[in-house]
Scaffold this active site. Sequence first.
Site, PDB file in Angstrom:
ATOM      1  N   CYS A   1      15.532  32.833  31.714  1.00 43.83           N
ATOM      2  CA  CYS A   1      15.766  34.142  31.082  1.00 43.83           C
ATOM      3  C   CYS A   1      14.602  34.429  30.145  1.00 43.83           C
ATOM      4  O   CYS A   1      14.704  34.252  28.931  1.00 43.83           O
ATOM      5  CB  CYS A   1      17.077  34.140  30.319  1.00 43.83           C
ATOM      6  SG  CYS A   1      18.487  33.903  31.385  1.00 43.83           S
TER       7      CYS A   1
ATOM      8  N   CYS B   1      11.224  44.682  45.053  1.00 42.79           N
ATOM      9  CA  CYS B   1      11.528  43.814  43.912  1.00 42.79           C
ATOM     10  C   CYS B   1      10.243  43.392  43.208  1.00 42.79           C
ATOM     11  O   CYS B   1      10.266  42.499  42.368  1.00 42.79           O
ATOM     12  CB  CYS B   1      12.346  42.608  44.367  1.00 42.79           C
ATOM     13  SG  CYS B   1      11.540  41.652  45.649  1.00 42.79           S
TER      14      CYS B   1
END
Length: 456
Positions: A86, A413
Amino acid sequence: MSRTLPVNKNDYIDVVFEDLTHDGAGVAKVEGYPIFVQNGLPGEKAKVKVIKANKGYGFGRLIELYEKSPYRVDIPNNEKHKYGGCQLEHISYEGQLQYKENQVRQVLTRIGKLEDVIVHPILGMDNPLRYRNKAQVPVGKKDGKLIAGFFKPRSHEIVDTDESVIQLPEVNEAVQAVKEICSGLGIPAYQEESHKGVLRHIMARYGKQTGELMVVIISKTSEIPHQKRIVEEIIARLPKVKSIVHNINSKRTNVILGEKTTVLWGNEVIYDYIGDVKFAISALSFYQVNPVQTKVLYDKALEYANLTGEELVIDAYCGIGTISLFLAQKAKKVFGVEVVPEAIEDAKRNAELNGIKNAEFAAGEAEIVIPKWYKEGNVADVLVVDPPRKGCDEALLQTIIEMKPKKVVYVSCNPATLARDLRILEDGGYKTVEVQPVDMFPMTTHVECVSQLVLK
Ligand code: SAH
């Protein structure tokens, strides 16, 4: 030559961060010389230690923050948060959305030389945590027990992780359960250096709309010791499990999944819904990881395709036929193409499952199959592409330019390859009308876009 650089390795310097890189590092400049620092945010003043000084750019480590960005949020200072994948967790969600939208705009201008394209505000999530429906984690051993989690950057050391903040609770729970069950039964972890051992990865995938769970155990060996016990314990601990699959990967490789897959228990697939369309998903097939935002993305793709019911549509890189079947409801005919044969089997099954008769699927490379279709006289009115990160193959782009579908919908993406490919299509006679960024991957640096092109 380092004499000529404005900084040297091991220097302590005071900087102000100006920007973020595409992988979320802060960028500071000393006399124009860029230094990349993990965890630095634009606007922040900080003390940095130079850890590497290359010819054109350097790397630094954040030592002290003098002034914090209003977008900074505090996160626990531990390995799980540091290495959990993250990269933007230390930025407020509002700040993350701004960062991603900026990235898209910058890249479209810099790489795509697209000056007047409309880039809409990014579509974010109401709740940007616990959204992922799939995890695949490497397994190792520490202090006599199995561990599973994340690799430390640029290393093969695994950080044992009990949960990920972006995974759905069912996915976290499944990974933990399989790790503990296998650990309890003394299953050896695979060791990269010696290429010995058994258990390589644990994968879990969850159908959020149906509540169906799939567990995939990836081993080096074709047999897993205590296989029957493992299956029994998984069923006992994870009542939502509908499919337990064994994948064998006996190669020395970083690729996670091997070629041989067998069902140990239950179904070969799990099911899920996107909108009203039901999908069967097998272990090897690609399926979008953020079910909430997938609906947002596909609705946009459908809007951009602007179908009346008369069109012939080609869906390139169709996976298990998700976008194809969404479009088939509004088109005359849809042809989907995808390189993974298992995904095409899923796609055919999915058409049947939903009673959709105007969709056909072919296994193969888009850049080979679509030129062949074109030579046979098939001309699409609308062409959809949704390629992996490396973007579309040049041969496919050339075929699009020759075929001249009235509309192209490009789902991407990776903004960098999107911008590159849009430029090629622009030069070939298309106009990029609009680009809609969608936040499919909160807390990470990844950003998805859907764009509409029309023939000039
Ligand atoms: N549109 C689908 C899948 C998108 S992911 C969805 O939204 O679910 C990209 C897909 O492209 C993957 O399924 C991958 O297997 C496939 N792929 C990769 N290279 C390809 C190629 N050269 N030709 C066709 N498909 C390819």
